[in-house]
Motif scaffolding. Structure first.
Motif, PDB file in Angstrom:
ATOM      1  N   SER A   1      33.262  35.672  33.212  1.00 51.66           N
ATOM      2  CA  SER A   1      33.173  37.058  32.756  1.00 51.66           C
ATOM      3  C   SER A   1      33.871  37.241  31.412  1.00 51.66           C
ATOM      4  CB  SER A   1      33.812  37.990  33.785  1.00 51.66           C
ATOM      5  OG  SER A   1      35.224  37.820  33.781  1.00 51.66           O
ATOM      6  N   ARG A   2      33.521  38.324  30.749  1.00 54.37           N
ATOM      7  CA  ARG A   2      34.153  38.650  29.467  1.00 54.37           C
ATOM      8  C   ARG A   2      35.656  38.848  29.638  1.00 54.37           C
ATOM      9  NH1 ARG A   2      31.905  40.726  24.731  1.00 54.37           N
ATOM     10  NH2 ARG A   2      29.904  40.862  25.834  1.00 54.37           N
ATOM     11  N   ASN A   3      36.063  39.503  30.730  1.00 54.28           N
ATOM     12  CA  ASN A   3      37.486  39.750  30.951  1.00 54.28           C
ATOM     13  C   ASN A   3      38.257  38.446  31.157  1.00 54.28           C
ATOM     14  OD1 ASN A   3      37.283  42.510  30.677  1.00 54.28           O
ATOM     15  ND2 ASN A   3      37.080  42.892  32.879  1.00 54.28           N
ATOM     16  N   THR A   4      37.656  37.511  31.922  1.00 53.35           N
ATOM     17  CA  THR A   4      38.309  36.220  32.141  1.00 53.35           C
ATOM     18  C   THR A   4      38.462  35.479  30.823  1.00 53.35           C
ATOM     19  OG1 THR A   4      37.488  36.012  34.401  1.00 53.35           O
ATOM     20  CG2 THR A   4      38.089  33.974  33.274  1.00 53.35           C
ATOM     21  N   LEU A   5      37.405  35.489  30.008  1.00 55.48           N
ATOM     22  CA  LEU A   5      37.452  34.786  28.735  1.00 55.48           C
ATOM     23  C   LEU A   5      38.474  35.418  27.798  1.00 55.48           C
ATOM     24  CD1 LEU A   5      36.235  32.463  27.141  1.00 55.48           C
ATOM     25  CD2 LEU A   5      34.529  34.057  26.242  1.00 55.48           C
ATOM     26  N   ARG A   6      38.541  36.735  27.782  1.00 55.93           N
ATOM     27  CA  ARG A   6      39.516  37.405  26.917  1.00 55.93           C
ATOM     28  C   ARG A   6      40.944  37.062  27.329  1.00 55.93           C
ATOM     29  NH1 ARG A   6      36.755  43.455  26.144  1.00 55.93           N
ATOM     30  NH2 ARG A   6      35.211  42.785  24.576  1.00 55.93           N
ATOM     31  N   GLU A   7      41.180  36.954  28.619  1.00 49.51           N
ATOM     32  CA  GLU A   7      42.513  36.564  29.073  1.00 49.51           C
ATOM     33  C   GLU A   7      42.827  35.133  28.655  1.00 49.51           C
ATOM     34  OE1 GLU A   7      46.275  36.565  30.996  1.00 49.51           O
ATOM     35  OE2 GLU A   7      44.967  38.093  30.117  1.00 49.51           O
ATOM     36  N   ALA A   8      41.827  34.250  28.729  1.00 42.30           N
ATOM     37  CA  ALA A   8      42.026  32.866  28.268  1.00 42.30           C
ATOM     38  C   ALA A   8      42.332  32.846  26.775  1.00 42.30           C
ATOM     39  CB  ALA A   8      40.781  32.022  28.567  1.00 42.30           C
ATOM     40  N   PHE A   9      41.605  33.643  25.997  1.00 38.25           N
ATOM     41  CA  PHE A   9      41.880  33.742  24.565  1.00 38.25           C
ATOM     42  C   PHE A   9      43.308  34.227  24.328  1.00 38.25           C
ATOM     43  CE2 PHE A   9      37.201  34.529  23.060  1.00 38.25           C
ATOM     44  CZ  PHE A   9      36.927  33.193  23.256  1.00 38.25           C
ATOM     45  N   ARG A  10      43.737  35.196  25.144  1.00 39.64           N
ATOM     46  CA  ARG A  10      45.096  35.731  24.976  1.00 39.64           C
ATOM     47  C   ARG A  10      46.131  34.638  25.229  1.00 39.64           C
ATOM     48  NH1 ARG A  10      49.387  37.314  27.490  1.00 39.64           N
ATOM     49  NH2 ARG A  10      48.568  36.685  29.519  1.00 39.64           N
ATOM     50  N   LEU A  11      45.919  33.832  26.255  1.00 36.74           N
ATOM     51  CA  LEU A  11      46.854  32.748  26.561  1.00 36.74           C
ATOM     52  C   LEU A  11      46.926  31.744  25.412  1.00 36.74           C
ATOM     53  CD1 LEU A  11      45.867  32.124  30.300  1.00 36.74           C
ATOM     54  CD2 LEU A  11      47.993  33.162  29.461  1.00 36.74           C
ATOM     55  N   LEU A  12      45.781  31.399  24.849  1.00 34.14           N
ATOM     56  CA  LEU A  12      45.760  30.425  23.761  1.00 34.14           C
ATOM     57  C   LEU A  12      46.282  31.015  22.459  1.00 34.14           C
ATOM     58  CD1 LEU A  12      42.376  28.626  24.519  1.00 34.14           C
ATOM     59  CD2 LEU A  12      44.695  27.850  25.034  1.00 34.14           C
ATOM     60  N   THR A  13      46.155  32.320  22.308  1.00 34.51           N
ATOM     61  CA  THR A  13      46.775  32.985  21.152  1.00 34.51           C
ATOM     62  C   THR A  13      48.288  32.901  21.265  1.00 34.51           C
ATOM     63  OG1 THR A  13      44.904  34.502  20.906  1.00 34.51           O
ATOM     64  CG2 THR A  13      46.982  35.164  19.894  1.00 34.51           C
ATOM     65  N   HIS A  14      48.796  33.080  22.472  1.00 35.89           N
ATOM     66  CA  HIS A  14      50.239  32.954  22.717  1.00 35.89           C
ATOM     67  C   HIS A  14      50.720  31.541  22.407  1.00 35.89           C
ATOM     68  CE1 HIS A  14      54.141  33.780  24.491  1.00 35.89           C
ATOM     69  NE2 HIS A  14      54.013  32.710  25.255  1.00 35.89           N
ATOM     70  N   GLU A  15      49.863  30.546  22.612  1.00 30.99           N
ATOM     71  CA  GLU A  15      50.214  29.153  22.312  1.00 30.99           C
ATOM     72  C   GLU A  15      49.999  28.798  20.838  1.00 30.99           C
ATOM     73  OE1 GLU A  15      48.259  26.410  24.909  1.00 30.99           O
ATOM     74  OE2 GLU A  15      48.754  27.547  26.719  1.00 30.99           O
ATOM     75  N   ARG A  16      49.580  29.769  20.061  1.00 34.48           N
ATOM     76  CA  ARG A  16      49.378  29.616  18.614  1.00 34.48           C
ATOM     77  C   ARG A  16      48.179  28.743  18.258  1.00 34.48           C
ATOM     78  NH1 ARG A  16      54.574  29.125  19.774  1.00 34.48           N
ATOM     79  NH2 ARG A  16      54.411  26.857  19.771  1.00 34.48           N
TER      80      ARG A  16
ATOM     81  N   THR B   1      57.605  18.648  30.499  1.00 28.72           N
ATOM     82  CA  THR B   1      57.486  18.048  29.168  1.00 28.72           C
ATOM     83  C   THR B   1      56.024  17.840  28.807  1.00 28.72           C
ATOM     84  OG1 THR B   1      59.595  16.919  29.505  1.00 28.72           O
ATOM     85  CG2 THR B   1      58.223  16.141  27.699  1.00 28.72           C
ATOM     86  N   ASP B   2      55.225  17.397  29.769  1.00 25.92           N
ATOM     87  CA  ASP B   2      53.790  17.223  29.527  1.00 25.92           C
ATOM     88  C   ASP B   2      53.160  18.548  29.114  1.00 25.92           C
ATOM     89  OD1 ASP B   2      53.965  14.562  30.194  1.00 25.92           O
ATOM     90  OD2 ASP B   2      53.211  14.827  32.236  1.00 25.92           O
ATOM     91  N   GLU B   3      53.527  19.631  29.812  1.00 29.67           N
ATOM     92  CA  GLU B   3      52.952  20.947  29.515  1.00 29.67           C
ATOM     93  C   GLU B   3      53.374  21.421  28.128  1.00 29.67           C
ATOM     94  OE1 GLU B   3      52.722  25.463  31.413  1.00 29.67           O
ATOM     95  OE2 GLU B   3      53.791  23.873  32.467  1.00 29.67           O
ATOM     96  N   LEU B   4      54.632  21.236  27.797  1.00 37.63           N
ATOM     97  CA  LEU B   4      55.125  21.622  26.478  1.00 37.63           C
ATOM     98  C   LEU B   4      54.342  20.906  25.385  1.00 37.63           C
ATOM     99  CD1 LEU B   4      57.228  22.732  24.399  1.00 37.63           C
ATOM    100  CD2 LEU B   4      58.594  20.693  24.919  1.00 37.63           C
ATOM    101  N   MET B   5      54.182  19.604  25.527  1.00 35.50           N
ATOM    102  CA  MET B   5      53.570  18.812  24.471  1.00 35.50           C
ATOM    103  C   MET B   5      52.051  18.935  24.443  1.00 35.50           C
ATOM    104  SD  MET B   5      56.059  17.757  22.799  1.00 35.50           S
ATOM    105  CE  MET B   5      55.258  16.571  21.699  1.00 35.50           C
ATOM    106  N   ARG B   6      51.464  19.389  25.521  1.00 34.67           N
ATOM    107  CA  ARG B   6      50.008  19.583  25.539  1.00 34.67           C
ATOM    108  C   ARG B   6      49.582  20.534  24.423  1.00 34.67           C
ATOM    109  NH1 ARG B   6      47.683  22.074  30.952  1.00 34.67           N
ATOM    110  NH2 ARG B   6      49.071  23.737  30.233  1.00 34.67           N
ATOM    111  N   SER B   7      50.302  21.642  24.288  1.00 33.28           N
ATOM    112  CA  SER B   7      49.978  22.602  23.223  1.00 33.28           C
ATOM    113  C   SER B   7      50.333  22.052  21.854  1.00 33.28           C
ATOM    114  CB  SER B   7      50.712  23.922  23.467  1.00 33.28           C
ATOM    115  OG  SER B   7      50.260  24.548  24.640  1.00 33.28           O
ATOM    116  N   VAL B   8      51.428  21.322  21.778  1.00 29.29           N
ATOM    117  CA  VAL B   8      51.836  20.748  20.489  1.00 29.29           C
ATOM    118  C   VAL B   8      50.774  19.773  19.985  1.00 29.29           C
ATOM    119  CG1 VAL B   8      53.532  19.256  19.349  1.00 29.29           C
ATOM    120  CG2 VAL B   8      54.299  21.056  20.911  1.00 29.29           C
ATOM    121  N   PHE B   9      50.248  18.937  20.872  1.00 25.65           N
ATOM    122  CA  PHE B   9      49.223  17.977  20.464  1.00 25.65           C
ATOM    123  C   PHE B   9      47.912  18.674  20.110  1.00 25.65           C
ATOM    124  CE2 PHE B   9      51.661  14.700  23.086  1.00 25.65           C
ATOM    125  CZ  PHE B   9      52.268  14.163  21.961  1.00 25.65           C
TER     126      PHE B   9
END
Length: 231
Positions: A55-70, A157-165
């Protein structure tokens, strides 16, 4: 964009019956990390939502999460885009990498170490080099460092570096000569692997520290030149 959407449609099965924004964000993060969505790409809600069947709402929430991860940026009245990093972003990414990756090697404890996945990442890079696929070699290099971090056995540590990579992949897209950037580090990956196979943590950490410093210098050099060109 058509090729990227086809790939996302293939990922649809990963969502299963309990699709969530977190799982959608996992898929998009992986796609960004693997280079499917270059910096500056506008992400269409309709196209991506249709490819994944969410759904559009689910996708927008995913976008919000990835925006938070820069990884993404929302521009008013224009939409959501994959971020274009600054020189300062790149420098911060490498500071984080040096802090975490070197600490992982330093804290490995007594050998032998479980290096099968690290060795597989080296082989992946060797295969990409044999085929002259320099983008894929960049992906293999990231896989090498991801497996290096995984040696710590720490989910946090894996989760932290997942976004960094994933951010690192955005930096690589700016490089105008991927072969020049990635090829020299294949041999360095092999040297680090060999040091760890021999149980020499201190030598592996020293090799890694110099490696990251040299890589930072090269990527920042390219960024400064491109920023000057774009300005």
């Amino acid at each position: 964009m058509a090729e990227q959407l086809t790939g996302l449609a293939d990922d649809r099965a990963l969502l299963g019956r309990t699709s969530t924004a977190e799982r959608v964000s996992d898929i998009l993060r992986s796609r960004i990390a693997d280079g499917y969505f270059p910096p500056g790409t506008r992400l269409s809600e309709d196209s991506i939502g249709g490819a994944l069947g969410v759904s559009r709402n689910t996708l927008r929430e995913a976008f919000r999460l990835l925006t938070h991860e820069r990884l993404l940026i929302h521009e008013l009245n224009r939409g959501v885009f994959v971020r274009v990093l600054t020189v300062e972003d790149v420098e911060d990414i490498y500071r984080t990498r040096a802090l975490v990756e070197c600490a992982v090697v330093r804290g490995l404890g007594e050998p032998p170490y479980a290096l099968e996945n690290l060795a597989a990442a080296v082989e992946e890079g060797q295969q990409a080099a044999r085929e002259g696929d320099w983008k894929e070699l960049g992906t293999a290099n990231i896989h090498f460092h991801r497996e290096l971090v995984a040696l710590a056995g720490s989910a946090r540590t894996d989760e932290l570096m997942r976004s960094v990579f994933a951010e690192l992949r955005l930096a690589f897209h700016v490089v105008d000569d991927p072969r020049r950037l990635h090829e020299p580090y294949l041999a360095r990956n092999e040297q680090i692997l060999r040091a760890l196979q021999e149980g020499d943590r201190e030598r592996a950490e020293g090799l890694l520290s110099v490696y990251l410093g040299d890589s930072l210098e090269r990527v920042v050099e390219v960024y400064r030149r491109r920023v000057g060109e774009d300005g």
